[in-house]
Enzyme design. Sequence first.
Site: not given
Length: 288
Positions: A2-3, A101, A120, A163
């Site tokens: 999920p973003e 789960h 997970r 950066k």
Amino acid sequence: MPELPEVETVRRGLAPAMEGARIENVEVRHRGLRWPIAKDFEKRLKGKTVEGLGRRAKYLLADLSSGDVLIMHLGMSGSFRVGKDAKPGVYYHEKSKSTAHDHVVFHMSNGATVTFNDPRRFGSMKLVPRGKLEQEPLLRALGPEPLGNEFDAAMLARACTAKKTSLKAALSDQRVVAGLGNIYVCEALYRARLSPKRQASTIADRNGRPNERAVALVEAIKLVLNDAIKAGGSSLRDHRRADGSLGDFQHNFQVYDREGQPCPHCKGTVKRIVQTGRSTFYCPSCQK
DNA sequence: CTGTGTTCCTGTTCGC
DNA sequence: TGCGAACAGGAACACA
């Protein structure tokens, strides 16, 4: 998985079941998420009303009548489902009706059941007093919301100018901009026609001012995220929205998971490389 | 401080 | 069909 678009889709799916409803009971079936769920978790939630369900980057934030905020993260494989009568509406393994789960189940006063499933267990849940939210380490270092008005080319250029990494790594860094993940970084770079290997600092001039690349990149990020939210997010593997329906945005992937396939815009072929341990998909002939 | 590699965990897919 | 290896949407952490 999920973003930002998927988390926003989850938020919209959960809001009708949670907002304004009281948590009658909460069952924790597995405390071993990313961090152990605190011992007082159930006690602090039981009987409290969810006053609002918000989102910051990939975090869901449930505002509670107690003054606590419930911070939830889906990790790689977390999902929520809304059901009734103490049963999820959709199972992770739909054929077997397996509840394996299903780690946390909220029983709401309106009869809804909200189930958090995460094979997970990279997801997490944490309660924090609202007054301490600004100091919360999980949220503190997050960069701007990419869909907010304050996120623009000048801001992105400023964050990238010093950066020494690639654009791919910079956009994946939640301190630069918060909410993108592997898929949408690849897709945004493709739409901006910028190589994931390009040095991040090259979207700014010597004074840290944005150039045309920064403008294109911000536009691409906003466009791809908004389109993905409109489509209900992406559904890879078994991933579904909270109501069990599938998002559609995976059909709009231009490069992600399309290694060897033709570029949609030129005669090139989508290539897969590995950057900082993650797959990157791009078109070497139109992304420069 | 900055950038990179490892790690948590389970499930699916791919090559033999 | 079985079986091990590679890989998967994230991000904290250790380390150079």
